[in-house]
Design a protein around this motif. Structure first.
Motif, PDB file in Angstrom:
ATOM      1  N   ALA A 199       0.815  -1.187  -0.053  1.00  0.00           N
ATOM      2  CA  ALA A 199       0.042  -0.058   0.101  1.00  0.00           C
ATOM      3  C   ALA A 199       0.799   1.187  -0.101  1.00  0.00           C
ATOM      4  N   ALA A 200       0.362   2.252  -0.406  1.00  0.00           N
ATOM      5  CA  ALA A 200       1.037   3.474  -0.777  1.00  0.00           C
ATOM      6  C   ALA A 200       1.308   4.080   0.654  1.00  0.00           C
ATOM      7  N   GLN A 201       0.551   3.751   1.667  1.00  0.00           N
ATOM      8  CA  GLN A 201       0.731   4.290   3.022  1.00  0.00           C
ATOM      9  C   GLN A 201       2.012   4.061   3.634  1.00  0.00           C
ATOM     10  N   GLN A 202       2.559   2.761   3.361  1.00  0.00           N
ATOM     11  CA  GLN A 202       3.976   2.435   3.778  1.00  0.00           C
ATOM     12  C   GLN A 202       4.818   3.627   3.488  1.00  0.00           C
ATOM     13  N   VAL A 203       4.675   3.862   2.354  1.00  0.00           N
ATOM     14  CA  VAL A 203       5.741   5.008   1.591  1.00  0.00           C
ATOM     15  C   VAL A 203       5.739   6.348   2.282  1.00  0.00           C
ATOM     16  N   THR A 204       4.185   6.624   2.403  1.00  0.00           N
ATOM     17  CA  THR A 204       3.737   7.886   3.294  1.00  0.00           C
ATOM     18  C   THR A 204       4.367   7.955   4.727  1.00  0.00           C
ATOM     19  N   ASP A 205       4.304   6.661   5.311  1.00  0.00           N
ATOM     20  CA  ASP A 205       4.725   6.677   6.747  1.00  0.00           C
ATOM     21  C   ASP A 205       6.058   6.673   6.702  1.00  0.00           C
ATOM     22  N   GLY A 206       6.858   6.112   5.747  1.00  0.00           N
ATOM     23  CA  GLY A 206       8.315   5.923   5.580  1.00  0.00           C
ATOM     24  C   GLY A 206       8.863   7.459   5.446  1.00  0.00           C
ATOM     25  N   LEU A 207       8.296   8.376   4.413  1.00  0.00           N
ATOM     26  CA  LEU A 207       8.798   9.494   4.495  1.00  0.00           C
ATOM     27  C   LEU A 207       8.398  10.332   5.640  1.00  0.00           C
ATOM     28  N   ALA A 208       7.656  10.295   6.396  1.00  0.00           N
ATOM     29  CA  ALA A 208       7.290  10.829   7.619  1.00  0.00           C
ATOM     30  C   ALA A 208       8.352  10.382   8.589  1.00  0.00           C
ATOM     31  N   VAL A 209       8.764   8.980   8.776  1.00  0.00           N
ATOM     32  CA  VAL A 209       9.857   8.907   9.621  1.00  0.00           C
ATOM     33  C   VAL A 209      11.194   9.304   9.219  1.00  0.00           C
ATOM     34  N   LEU A 210      11.580   9.496   7.906  1.00  0.00           N
ATOM     35  CA  LEU A 210      12.747  10.002   7.550  1.00  0.00           C
ATOM     36  C   LEU A 210      12.819  11.495   7.886  1.00  0.00           C
ATOM     37  N   ALA A 211      11.564  12.458   7.617  1.00  0.00           N
ATOM     38  CA  ALA A 211      11.538  13.892   8.246  1.00  0.00           C
ATOM     39  C   ALA A 211      11.784  13.755   9.597  1.00  0.00           C
ATOM     40  N   TRP A 212      11.138  12.930  10.521  1.00  0.00           N
ATOM     41  CA  TRP A 212      11.355  12.930  11.665  1.00  0.00           C
ATOM     42  C   TRP A 212      12.561  12.769  12.291  1.00  0.00           C
ATOM     43  N   LEU A 213      13.306  11.748  11.548  1.00  0.00           N
ATOM     44  CA  LEU A 213      14.666  11.365  11.657  1.00  0.00           C
ATOM     45  C   LEU A 213      15.726  12.484  11.710  1.00  0.00           C
ATOM     46  N   ALA A 214      15.521  13.284  10.434  1.00  0.00           N
ATOM     47  CA  ALA A 214      16.457  14.269  10.122  1.00  0.00           C
ATOM     48  C   ALA A 214      16.261  15.591  11.009  1.00  0.00           C
ATOM     49  N   ASP A 215      15.172  15.732  11.710  1.00  0.00           N
ATOM     50  CA  ASP A 215      15.110  16.741  12.484  1.00  0.00           C
ATOM     51  C   ASP A 215      15.341  16.665  13.938  1.00  0.00           C
TER      52      ASP A 215
END
Length: 669
Positions: free
Chosen positions: A92-108
């Motif tokens: 599902a596309a939701q897996q990618v959406t969540d993964g991008l959110a995790v990457l953004a959280w990690l970078a911050d």
């Protein structure tokens, strides 16, 4: 295997909950170096449950990365492990959406430099490519091992437009059981039970959409990164094993990614990290190799990776030996296509003189010695000696080779066929035949004739018509020794790898215009080049998990031939039975079994059964739960029939049970 006793950094470990969309929090485990300075961060994002399913594998590498100065984060997707949310379609596309959110959280995070890397194996690697194709700004590097860019054609679902057989069915059954596992009260507290009930009510058998989409339609386009590789902006180290199906992804990444550096590594491995001592091997110092990659792109330290050959690969030999070679670019200037005509260079025996068309009508159990489509490193995963399979096929052989011949890349066939039925299957195997007659599988490919105009459409063959088809075999790196013969073996069945065509008639091949094309590497290609070598494998100290095997477990693979009924039965134990006891007190017991049957002359007799059970216990608290998935798959000429059952127990009492039955039309398969 070497386990360092010290690292450049001391490390810490903590469990986290990371917010993503819709108020959902994902469960994560973070290993970090002890330092006041921000460090680059690595993410592995995989549904395998970090507290048990992948705990041993995670412990081998994430503490190692932390000890070398990286924050290393392992995250369970939503609906899996101890993460919030419900499990949906695995692609599902939701897996990618969540993964991008995790990457953004990690970078911050204040302890992160904002420079990120993604690593993954199998599903995690394919998702890493999907995330990289979205070009998140903080992502600088990717290490993808066994990644499928095309979930349809090299992701373990279809091959040449033909649906995979019992192996796909067994995997879908396992995934149903895995998705239904509960959160762990040790990490989620008393809320685990209502979360589990919600999860049980939401799960659906993944086989339903896989079989419902028999052509490469929008479902499969969204599931993988195929067609999106040009959007990747992060440096990619693409890694694959010659024994597993997604090795072609490595070559496609080298060919299609232009906006970022790519290096390819293809070795003698199944679906595993290459530092693990599993068949076929040998293992390499893979963690050290990835550290060079991370340091180059996340720390801007010149580690020499930009000077590495574009493709480093293992060239195998029939006796299991081999050697590492490097090609400075891919496609390689040292590889050229050599064409072998089936009527001239390759010959077949048993055809009357002057007969133009050679009939190919294989017994339905052709393929019984094929091994697993998705091997994971056990002794019974790999294909055995091929003489029996060759005897069930029509074979075209070369004369004995006068000198060594090295193949590197994707072989292909062009065949002129006549077919009397609208749906048929063509299977091609490339083998090396020794002077004593023994036959070693090099690679294979298949084409569902309905997919001859592309995997996106299904066009039945006009009965009785003659036409040409072309298709590639899986990529190969192989050295034919002098005195060996090149063999092309054609068959009209390949069970249990592929679901059989509904009619046993097969096809006929005209050798005259038919051609085998091999990508042949120049024997002098390595002259003057530095040798390719790797350090010895190194990992962090293994997790202290107690393994107790079940002495009464079934054999890993058992083939039974009922000679009176002319029925072949294959019984598989995909997961060694036994109990794992983890350091946190969790006891995990898995049992699995898959059985498939087919009659020699009846493709509609094909059936598959699978069951997978998972028991989780914490004896100190009395927590004891079990999930079991069972499924049966059969067919007639018009449709597949799937029957599945999911049962969950708590403390020995049935808590949940659900049955499904679907009849899925055979639109292409």
């Amino acid at each position: 295997m070497r386990h360092p006793v010290s690292y450049p950094y001391r490390t810490t470990r903590e469990d986290l909950r990371i917010p993503v969309a819709e108020g959902v929090e994902l469960f994560a485990r973070l290993w970090r170096p002890v330092t006041d300075a921000p460090v680059p961060a690595l993410l592995e994002y995989h549904p395998g449950r970090l507290t048990d399913g992948t705990a041993e594998q995670d412990a081998e590498r994430h503490p190692w990365y932390a000890g070398h100065g990286y924050a290393s984060l392992r995250v369970d997707p939503r609906g899996h492990g101890n993460s919030d949310g419900l499990p949906g379609d695995p692609y599902a596309a939701q897996q990618v959406t969540d993964g991008l959110a995790v990457l953004a959280w990690l970078a911050d995070q204040p302890w992160c430099t904002g420079r990120l890397g993604l690593l993954g194996l199998g599903w995690g690697a394919g998702t890493a490519l999907r995330l990289a194709a979205a070009a998140p700004p903080a992502l600088r590097a990717v290490v993808a091992v066994g990644a499928s860019d095309d979930r349809y054609d090299n992701g373990g679902h279809y091959l040449g437009g033909a649906p995979l057989g019992p192996a796909e069915h067994a995997r879908a059954t396992a995934l149903l059981a895995f998705a239904a596992r509960p959160p762990d009260p040790k990490y989620l507290g008393d809320d685990w039970r209502p979360r589990w009930l919600e999860r049980l009510a939401a799960v659906e058998p993944p086989l339903h959409p896989w079989l419902a989409h028999q052509s490469r339609d929008d479902y499969w386009q969204r599931a993988g990164a195929a067609g999106q590789l040009a959007g990747i902006r992060a440096a990619v180290l693409a890694v694959g094993g010659w024994a597993e199906p997604s090795r072609d992804t490595v070559l496609r990444l080298l060919e299609e990614v232009r906006a970022a550096p790519v290096r390819g590594l293809l070795g003698p491995w199944s679906r595993q990290y290459p530092d693990r001592e599993q068949a076929p091997g040998p293992a390499i110092g893979f963690l050290q190799e990835t550290l060079r990659w991370w340091d180059q792109w996340l720390r801007e330290v010149d580690t020499g990776v930009t000077e590495d050959p574009a493709l480093r690969c293992w060239l195998a030999a029939p006796d299991g030996s081999g050697r590492w070679v490097g090609d400075e670019r891919w496609p390689s200037d040292d590889v050229r296509e050599i064409h072998y005509g089936l009527a001239e260079t390759l010959r077949t025996a048993g055809t009357p003189e002057g007969e133009r068309l050679v009939p190919v009508r294989s017994p339905q159990h052709t393929g019984i010695d094929a091994g697993r489509p998705l091997p994971h490193g056990t002794a019974t995963d790999l294909p055995g000696e091929q003489r029996a399979e060759d005897g069930r096929s029509v074979c075209f052989d070369s004369a004995p080779l006068a000198e060594r011949l090295e193949v590197l890349g994707r072989p292909a066939v062009r065949l002129r066929l006549r077919c009397a039925v609208p749906r048929a299957l063509v299977v091609a195997r490339l083998c090396a035949v020794a002077p004593d007659g023994s036959s070693t599988l090099v690679t294979r490919g298949a084409l569902n004739l309905a997919a001859r105009h592309g995997r996106e459409v299904a066009v039945p063959w006009e009965p009785g018509a003659v036409g040409e088809v072309e298709f590639e075999l899986g990529a190969a790196g192989f050295a034919f020794p002098p005195g060996h013969r090149i063999r092309l073996a054609l068959s009209s069945a390949y069970w249990p790898w592929l679901w059989p065509a509904p009619d046993p008639e097969g096809f006929a091949v005209d050798p005259g215009p038919s051609v085998l094309t091999l990508p042949v590497r120049h024997l002098a290609a390595d002259v003057g080049r530095a040798p390719v070598d790797f350090a010895e494998p190194e990992q962090a100290e293994p997790l202290a998990v107690r393994h107790s095997a079940d002495p009464a477990a079934d054999p890993a693979r058992l083939t039974v031939h009922d000679a009176a009924a002319e029925q072949w039965r294959l019984e598989l134990n995909p997961r060694p039975a036994g109990t794992l006891t983890f350091p946190d007190g969790l006891a995990l017991t898995e049992q699995a079994r898959a059985v498939c049957r087919i009659d020699r002359d009846d493709p509609l007799s094909a059936t598959a059964e699978a069951h997978w059970s998972v028991r989780l216990e914490r004896p100190e608290s009395g927590w004891d739960v079990t999930v079991q998935a069972r499924s049966e798959l059969g067919c007639d000429a018009a449709a597949f029939t799937v029957r599945s059952r999911l049962t969950a127990w708590e403390g020995g009492a049935v808590l949940f049970e659900r049955d499904w039955e679907r009849r899925i039309p055979r639109t292409a398969g």
